[in-house]
Design a protein around this motif. Structure first.
Motif, short mmCIF file in Angstrom:
data_model
loop_
_atom_site.label_atom_id
_atom_site.label_comp_id
_atom_site.label_asym_id
_atom_site.label_seq_id
_atom_site.Cartn_x
_atom_site.Cartn_y
_atom_site.Cartn_z
N GLY A 173 0.69 -1.37 0.01
CA GLY A 173 0.06 0.07 -0.10
C GLY A 173 1.01 1.45 0.08
O GLY A 173 2.07 1.26 -0.31
N THR A 174 0.39 2.25 0.35
CA THR A 174 0.73 3.53 0.50
C THR A 174 0.83 3.97 1.93
O THR A 174 0.19 3.56 2.73
N GLN A 175 1.62 5.23 2.15
CA GLN A 175 1.79 5.70 3.29
C GLN A 175 0.35 6.52 3.92
O GLN A 175 -0.11 7.43 3.16
N PRO A 176 -0.13 6.10 5.03
CA PRO A 176 -1.28 6.83 5.53
C PRO A 176 -1.19 8.29 5.98
O PRO A 176 -0.02 8.43 6.51
N ILE A 249 7.03 -0.48 9.43
CA ILE A 249 7.24 -0.40 7.75
C ILE A 249 5.72 -0.92 7.37
O ILE A 249 5.01 -0.44 6.47
N LEU A 250 5.32 -1.87 7.76
CA LEU A 250 4.16 -2.93 7.18
C LEU A 250 3.19 -1.87 7.50
O LEU A 250 2.17 -1.53 6.69
N GLY A 251 2.90 -1.37 8.58
CA GLY A 251 1.80 -0.40 9.21
C GLY A 251 1.82 0.79 8.28
O GLY A 251 0.92 1.29 8.19
N GLY A 252 3.02 1.40 8.09
CA GLY A 252 3.24 2.38 7.41
C GLY A 252 3.41 2.58 5.98
O GLY A 252 3.35 3.58 5.22
N THR A 253 2.99 1.40 5.33
CA THR A 253 2.64 1.15 3.80
C THR A 253 1.45 0.46 3.74
O THR A 253 1.24 -0.30 2.62
N SER A 254 0.44 0.62 4.39
CA SER A 254 -0.64 -0.18 4.52
C SER A 254 -2.19 0.35 4.00
O SER A 254 -2.97 -0.17 4.05
#
Length: 437
Positions: A173-176, A249-254
């Motif tokens: 994904g992308t950064q929230p 990083i997982l959370g930051g690209t979700s």
């Protein structure tokens, strides 16, 4: 005769220590923090790593330096105070919060996604099985190094590396956007989020457990024990840092994988499903179950050992049975309720653990450690309680003038000042002589 460990045994000890720390909170909190921090992810992650990796590391190193865990580190405090502190920490990290949470997170992420109709009955059945396995692994402390460090942890580590590589190579994904809670003080917010891992409390327990394992392996010289404990701490810290950075990083690209999330478990499940499809959920179930299982073994074993030593009754095995039963009962209140109950307690008492570690490092510089320890820990407790009561929802606005009160860290500056003052305090000669004796 003092024995030396082989390289394989040292790695096993390090992996065991890493596995004891790597559990429920370590998995569910970093992805949510990474998701909410948005562009402030590096700052929030730095704060989290300081609390969740740095503090446990320096705590284990302090335990190695002092030659033991909490009882040795608190030797300048009144024995009753040390006993109360130890008992409170073991209850928090054991049957009250951390250990039951391992079973709940394992259920929520390892089994519940595969159930068509999850219910209280399925939760009860799962926790009975989960803590039954924990009980079997914990009954014989002498086999902990072999059962946990050499078998379960390498499997767990391989699974985590597979997930981490996929996150780095193929972000889904992308950064929230930055959430409101991370707008003003992302570093401090991340620092406080690290409390939820409870790993500084755990380090005070695991220091004693690791030393017991070393003694059972024939390592009896204190200097050698301290060296092996320090090596194990560094291995564990490196492993935890790798896992946390990957999950942040997982959370930051979700964003796009999830549009919103209430907990890190939801983010990880959706991310893994996007990466690997349905088979990925089985991988996730294996990762979470192993992580939670190994942490639960460490917690139950340490609690059983502590309460047996404290009371001198029932025996280690019976205490392990009691701890396992209590964990099963508490786990059945549900994950959300357990987390909500734990937050104010952690905010209140984490400063005391930090103050004890700080005092341990400062002890060689103290003129009167007996008085200094009491001042430093008393100040940390008083101001930690203020933060804890505020976190519990009580109106504590009368203390709004305290520095850092508005961010839940009113304890920091008073504790730092108390530490400086403690270096100048001198104890009466009679009391100093008694303490040294």
């Amino acid at each position: 005769m003092n024995k030396s460990l082989t390289t394989f045994d040292i790695l096993g000890l390090g992996f065991m220590t890493f596995a004891f720390f790597l559990g429920a909170g370590n998995i569910i909190f970093p992805p949510l923090a990474g998701f909410l921090a948005g562009e402030h992810l590096p700052s929030a992650m730095s704060g989290f790593l300081l609390t969740a990796v740095g503090l446990p590391l320096v705590t284990l190193l302090a335990a190695a330096m002092a030659g033991g865990g909490l009882p040795t580190m608190g030797r300048y405090l009144p024995p009753l105070v040390v006993t109360i502190m130890a008992t409170a920490i073991f209850i928090i990290i054991g049957p009250a919060f951390a250990a039951p949470r391992t079973g709940l997170v394992a259920y929520e992420m390892g089994l519940k996604p595969f159930l068509a109709h999850p219910s209280q009955f399925t939760l009860t059945l799962y926790t009975l099985v989960f803590f039954g396995v924990v009980l079997l692994l914990s009954l014989n402390q002498g086999r902990l190094l072999d059962a946990v460090g050499k078998i379960l942890t390498p499997i767990l580590l391989l699974l985590l590396i597979s997930l981490a590589v996929a996150v780095f190579m193929n972000p889904q994904g992308t950064q929230p956007p930055v959430s409101e809670v991370y707008q003003a003080q992302p570093f401090v917010k991340g620092f406080i989020e690290g409390y939820n891992t409870m790993d500084t409390f755990a380090a005070l327990m695991f220091g004693m457990l690791i030393l017991d394992v070393l003694r059972q392996k024939g390592v009896t010289e204190k200097r050698v024990q301290s060296r092996y404990l320090a090596i194990a701490a560094l291995i564990a810290a490196a492993g935890l840092g790798f896992v946390y950075i990957s999950l942040f990083i997982l959370g930051g690209t979700s964003l796009g994988v999830v549009d919103s999330a209430n907990n890190g478990g939801e983010i990880i499940s959706a991310y893994v499903l996007s990466l690997f499809g349905t088979p990925g959920l089985w991988i996730l179930a294996a990762i979470v179950t192993l992580a939670c299982l190994t942490t639960a073994v460490g917690l139950v074993s340490a609690c059983g050992d502590y309460f047996f030593r404290l009371t001198g009754k029932l025996g280690y095995r019976r205490w392990v049975v009691i701890m396992s039963v209590l964990c099963t009962l508490v786990a059945n209140i549900g994950l959300n309720s357990l987390i909500a109950l734990s937050v104010p307690v952690l905010v209140a008492f984490y400063p005391v653990a930090v103050a004890l570690v700080l005092a341990t490092y400062l002890q060689p510089l103290m003129r009167g450690p007996v008085m200094a320890y009491r001042v430093i820990l008393a100040v940390a407790l008083i101001f930690g309680l203020i933060d804890g009561l505020q976190a519990a929802g009580l109106d504590m606005s009368v203390f709004h003038w305290l520095p850092m009160f508005d961010i839940g860290m009113a304890w920091v500056i008073p504790t730092a000042v108390a530490s400086i003052v403690g270096l100048t305090l001198s104890a009466p000669k009679r009391k100093a002589a008694e303490a040294q004796a």
